[in-house]
Design a protein around this motif. Structure first.
Motif, PDB file in Angstrom:
ATOM      1  N   ASP A 218      -9.180  -0.428   6.683  1.00 54.03           N
ATOM      2  CA  ASP A 218      -9.389  -1.826   6.321  1.00 54.03           C
ATOM      3  C   ASP A 218      -9.470  -1.914   4.793  1.00 54.03           C
ATOM      4  N   VAL A 219      -8.459  -2.600   4.182  1.00 49.48           N
ATOM      5  CA  VAL A 219      -8.398  -2.685   2.713  1.00 49.48           C
ATOM      6  C   VAL A 219      -8.800  -4.066   2.209  1.00 49.48           C
ATOM      7  N   SER A 220      -9.287  -4.894   3.092  1.00 53.79           N
ATOM      8  CA  SER A 220      -9.678  -6.227   2.642  1.00 53.79           C
ATOM      9  C   SER A 220     -10.788  -6.113   1.607  1.00 53.79           C
ATOM     10  N   GLY A 221     -10.619  -6.869   0.518  1.00 49.34           N
ATOM     11  CA  GLY A 221     -11.622  -6.853  -0.538  1.00 49.34           C
ATOM     12  C   GLY A 221     -11.417  -5.790  -1.581  1.00 49.34           C
ATOM     13  N   LEU A 222     -10.392  -4.932  -1.434  1.00 49.69           N
ATOM     14  CA  LEU A 222     -10.132  -3.885  -2.424  1.00 49.69           C
ATOM     15  C   LEU A 222      -9.216  -4.422  -3.533  1.00 49.69           C
TER      16      LEU A 222
ATOM     17  N   ASN B 135     -11.221  10.504   5.229  1.00 42.91           N
ATOM     18  CA  ASN B 135     -10.716   9.450   4.358  1.00 42.91           C
ATOM     19  C   ASN B 135      -9.250   9.705   4.003  1.00 42.91           C
ATOM     20  N   VAL B 136      -8.593   8.612   3.643  1.00 45.35           N
ATOM     21  CA  VAL B 136      -7.235   8.722   3.092  1.00 45.35           C
ATOM     22  C   VAL B 136      -7.254   8.158   1.670  1.00 45.35           C
ATOM     23  N   LYS B 137      -6.317   8.656   0.825  1.00 42.66           N
ATOM     24  CA  LYS B 137      -6.193   8.158  -0.539  1.00 42.66           C
ATOM     25  C   LYS B 137      -4.975   7.251  -0.597  1.00 42.66           C
ATOM     26  N   ILE B 138      -5.197   6.019  -1.089  1.00 41.73           N
ATOM     27  CA  ILE B 138      -4.109   5.036  -1.138  1.00 41.73           C
ATOM     28  C   ILE B 138      -4.048   4.400  -2.512  1.00 41.73           C
ATOM     29  N   LYS B 139      -2.930   3.689  -2.755  1.00 45.92           N
ATOM     30  CA  LYS B 139      -2.781   2.914  -3.982  1.00 45.92           C
ATOM     31  C   LYS B 139      -2.292   1.523  -3.603  1.00 45.92           C
ATOM     32  N   ILE B 140      -3.003   0.496  -4.092  1.00 46.28           N
ATOM     33  CA  ILE B 140      -2.632  -0.885  -3.827  1.00 46.28           C
ATOM     34  C   ILE B 140      -1.923  -1.436  -5.057  1.00 46.28           C
ATOM     35  N   SER B 141      -0.729  -2.011  -4.850  1.00 46.72           N
ATOM     36  CA  SER B 141       0.059  -2.565  -5.959  1.00 46.72           C
ATOM     37  C   SER B 141       0.594  -3.936  -5.584  1.00 46.72           C
ATOM     38  N   GLU B 142       0.969  -4.684  -6.609  1.00 47.87           N
ATOM     39  CA  GLU B 142       1.661  -5.933  -6.348  1.00 47.87           C
ATOM     40  C   GLU B 142       3.120  -5.639  -6.077  1.00 47.87           C
ATOM     41  N   LYS B 143       3.719  -6.439  -5.179  1.00 48.30           N
ATOM     42  CA  LYS B 143       5.103  -6.195  -4.805  1.00 48.30           C
ATOM     43  C   LYS B 143       6.030  -6.388  -5.985  1.00 48.30           C
ATOM     44  N   ASN B 144       5.745  -7.305  -6.883  1.00 46.60           N
ATOM     45  CA  ASN B 144       6.611  -7.583  -8.031  1.00 46.60           C
ATOM     46  C   ASN B 144       6.693  -6.388  -8.974  1.00 46.60           C
TER      47      ASN B 144
ATOM     48  N   LEU C  57      -6.555  -3.908  -6.966  1.00 44.44           N
ATOM     49  CA  LEU C  57      -5.372  -3.097  -7.257  1.00 44.44           C
ATOM     50  C   LEU C  57      -5.808  -1.722  -7.745  1.00 44.44           C
ATOM     51  N   GLY C  58      -4.997  -0.729  -7.417  1.00 45.76           N
ATOM     52  CA  GLY C  58      -5.307   0.618  -7.876  1.00 45.76           C
ATOM     53  C   GLY C  58      -5.492   1.586  -6.734  1.00 45.76           C
ATOM     54  N   GLU C  59      -5.999   2.775  -7.101  1.00 50.08           N
ATOM     55  CA  GLU C  59      -6.181   3.835  -6.121  1.00 50.08           C
ATOM     56  C   GLU C  59      -7.580   3.754  -5.492  1.00 50.08           C
ATOM     57  N   HIS C  60      -7.619   4.080  -4.161  1.00 55.37           N
ATOM     58  CA  HIS C  60      -8.901   4.028  -3.439  1.00 55.37           C
ATOM     59  C   HIS C  60      -8.924   5.109  -2.374  1.00 55.37           C
TER      60      HIS C  60
ATOM     61  N   VAL D  11       0.854  -1.194   0.000  1.00 56.62           N
ATOM     62  CA  VAL D  11       0.000   0.000   0.000  1.00 56.62           C
ATOM     63  C   VAL D  11       0.883   1.235   0.000  1.00 56.62           C
ATOM     64  N   GLU D  12       0.521   2.167  -0.845  1.00 60.72           N
ATOM     65  CA  GLU D  12       1.199   3.460  -0.877  1.00 60.72           C
ATOM     66  C   GLU D  12       0.190   4.544  -0.482  1.00 60.72           C
TER      67      GLU D  12
END
Length: 415
Positions: free
Chosen positions: A374-378, A403-412, A380-383, A340-341
Motif C-alpha cells: 500500500d503506497v497511499s500517502g507516500l 519489505n520491498v524497495k520501490i521508487k515512485i515517479s511521475e509519469k511525465n 515521490l522517491g525511494e521507499h 512505481v518501479e
C-alpha cells in the motif's frame, strides 16, 4: 320386733325406704322454694318443633336427576311428653320423599316420615314439594382457553398455543341441560405478560346464548400453561482464538454446530446485536482433533438463547510446507499521475512459503494467495514498504523478506 331388728335383710330394706323418703322430701322442699309445680309425667301432653330436619329422597340416582327437593323441613311433634322428648332429642326418625315409581316429568310429591310413634301427631312444613325428574347424562367436554387483555401483551411478544391439563372435563346433569352446553373454558389474563404463564383456572360452562350455566364440572379446576414467546433474532457465532498451536500442528477446520443461535429478549435490546461474541478456543491445548461443548454467552439485555450450548469441532493435521513460485506483488493506493518501479526485487514478484495441513495445502493455487503493498500517502522517491497478504485461513506464510524497495515517479518524468 327384736328378731326383726336382728335380721340383716330387714335392716337393708328399711334403710333403702328411709333413703327414698329423704330424697323425695328434699326434692319437694326444693320445688316449693323455687315456686315450681311438681306434676306426675303420666298423661302430660307436650309439643316440640324441630328445625332443619334433612329430607331423604329415594330415586334412581345413577340414571335420573331431580330438582325442586327441599334440603330441610320443620317437623312438629305433639303427644305424650314421655314420647315427644326422647323422639326430639334422639331424632332417630326419617323424613323422606319416595320418587322410585315416578316416570320423567314434574310432580307435587308429599313429604313423609317413618320411625315415629303412632301416639304422636306429626306436622311437616312444607308438607309437599314440586319436583322435576329428568334423565341424567354424563359427557366429556374439551376445555378451551379464553384470553383476557390479549391486546395488552407488550409489542413483539407472541402468545403461543396454550396447554390445558387435563384437557377435558366430565359434566353430569339433566339431558336437556347437557344438550344446551356450547363451550367449556378456562380464563387467563394476559395483561403485561412477557413470560410463560402457568396458573390454575376455574372451568366455566356456557350455553349457546353465551350465558354461564350453574353446573358442576369434574374437575372444576384445570392447570393452564400459556407460552409467551419474546421477540427473537437469529445471529451467527464468533469464535475467538487465543494462544499458539503446538509446533507442527495445523488447523484444517473449525466448525460450530449449529453455527447460528436464536436470541430472545426485548426488541430494543436484540435489534442492535449482530453476532454473539465470547466463545474462545485456546490453541495451546489443541494437539489433535477435538470437539468442545461450550455454553453460549448471554448478551446484556437478552433473556435467553436457543440452543444454550453449541459444539465446536476442531480438525487438525500435522503441518507440511508448500512453496508458490513468483507470486505477483500488487500495488494499491497509487495515484494516476504516478508510476512505481521495483528496485528489490526487480521482477515485482516473490516466492511464498506456506505451512499448514496437507488437506488445505493441496487445494491452494497461486490465485488463492495475494501479495500487495500500500503506497497511499507516500511521496515521490525511494521507499521500503512492508508486504501484506490475503490468503486461506489456517495457513502460516513466510517470505524471503518482509519489505520491498520501490521508487515512485511521475509519469511525465519518464518520457
Amino acid at each position: 320386733m327384736d328378731k326383726l331388728m336382728n335380721n340383716h335383710w330387714f335392716i337393708k330394706v328399711f334403710s333403702l325406704l328411709v333413703a327414698i323418703m329423704l330424697y323425695m322430701s328434699a326434692n319437694i322442699e326444693k320445688g316449693a322454694k323455687s315456686g315450681e309445680i311438681i306434676r306426675n309425667a303420666i298423661g302430660q301432653e307436650d309439643t316440640e318443633t324441630l328445625t332443619n330436619v334433612p329430607v331423604v329422597v329415594y330415586y334412581d340416582e345413577e340414571n335420573l336427576m331431580v330438582s325442586g327437593i327441599p334440603k330441610y323441613v320443620n317437623v312438629t311433634l305433639q303427644g305424650p311428653a314421655s314420647i315427644v322428648k326422647p323422639t326430639a332429642l334422639q331424632r332417630n326418625f326419617e323424613v323422606y320423599m319416595d320418587l322410585t315409581n315416578l316416570p320423567l316429568g314434574t310432580y307435587t310429591v308429599p313429604i313423609k316420615y317413618k320411625d315415629i310413634s303412632d301416639k304422636l301427631k306429626v306436622n311437616i312444613q312444607p308438607s309437599t314439594a314440586k319436583v322435576t325428574i329428568r334423565e341424567k347424562v354424563s359427557k366429556d367436554f374439551h376445555v378451551g382457553v379464553a384470553f383476557i387483555n390479549k391486546n395488552k401483551v407488550p409489542e413483539g411478544y407472541a402468545v403461543e398455543q396454550p396447554v390445558v391439563k387435563p384437557n377435558s372435563v366430565m359434566i353430569t346433569g339433566a339431558k336437556e341441560l347437557i344438550d344446551s352446553i356450547s363451550s367449556v373454558t378456562a380464563t387467563v389474563n394476559l395483561e403485561g405478560a412477557t413470560d410463560t404463564i402457568t396458573q390454575e383456572s376455574k372451568v366455566i360452562v356456557y350455553d349457546h346464548s353465551g350465558r354461564v350455566l350453574n353446573i358442576h364440572a369434574h374437575p372444576s379446576i384445570v392447570k393452564v400453561t400459556v407460552p409467551i414467546k419474546s421477540p427473537s433474532k437469529t445471529v451467527p457465532l464468533k469464535i475467538n482464538r487465543t494462544g499458539t498451536l503446538p509446533e507442527g500442528v495445523n488447523i484444517v477446520e473449525i466448525k460450530t454446530v449449529p453455527d447460528e443461535v436464536t436470541i430472545f429478549g426485548p426488541k430494543e435490546k436484540i435489534d442492535s446485536i449482530q453476532f454473539i461474541d465470547g466463545l474462545t478456543i485456546h490453541l495451546d491445548e489443541i494437539t489433535e482433533d477435538r470437539t468442545l461443548e461450550m455454553a453460549v454467552p448471554l448478551p446484556e439485555g437478552v433473556k435467553s438463547v436457543d440452543p444454550s450450548k453449541v459444539k465446536i469441532h476442531i480438525d487438525v493435521q500435522k503441518e507440511e510446507t508448500k512453496t508458490l513460485k513468483d507470486v505477483p506483488i500488487h500495488v494499491l493506493g497509487l495515484g494516476e499521475p504516478y508510476t512505481v518501479e521495483f528496485i528489490d526485487p526487480k521482477e515485482q514478484a516473490m516466492d511464498v512459503r506456506l505451512h499448514g495441513a496437507p488437506d488445505i495445502l493441496n487445494d491452494i493455487k497461486e490465485d488463492d494467495v495475494e501479495l500487495y503493498i500500500d503506497v497511499s500517502g507516500l511521496d515521490l522517491g525511494e521507499h521500503e514498504v512492508k508486504i501484506k497478504w490475503n490468503g486461506p485461513q489456517n495457513i502460516k506464510w513466510e517470505l524471503p523478506k518482509e519489505n520491498v524497495k520501490i521508487k515512485i515517479s511521475e509519469k511525465n518524468n519518464e518520457q
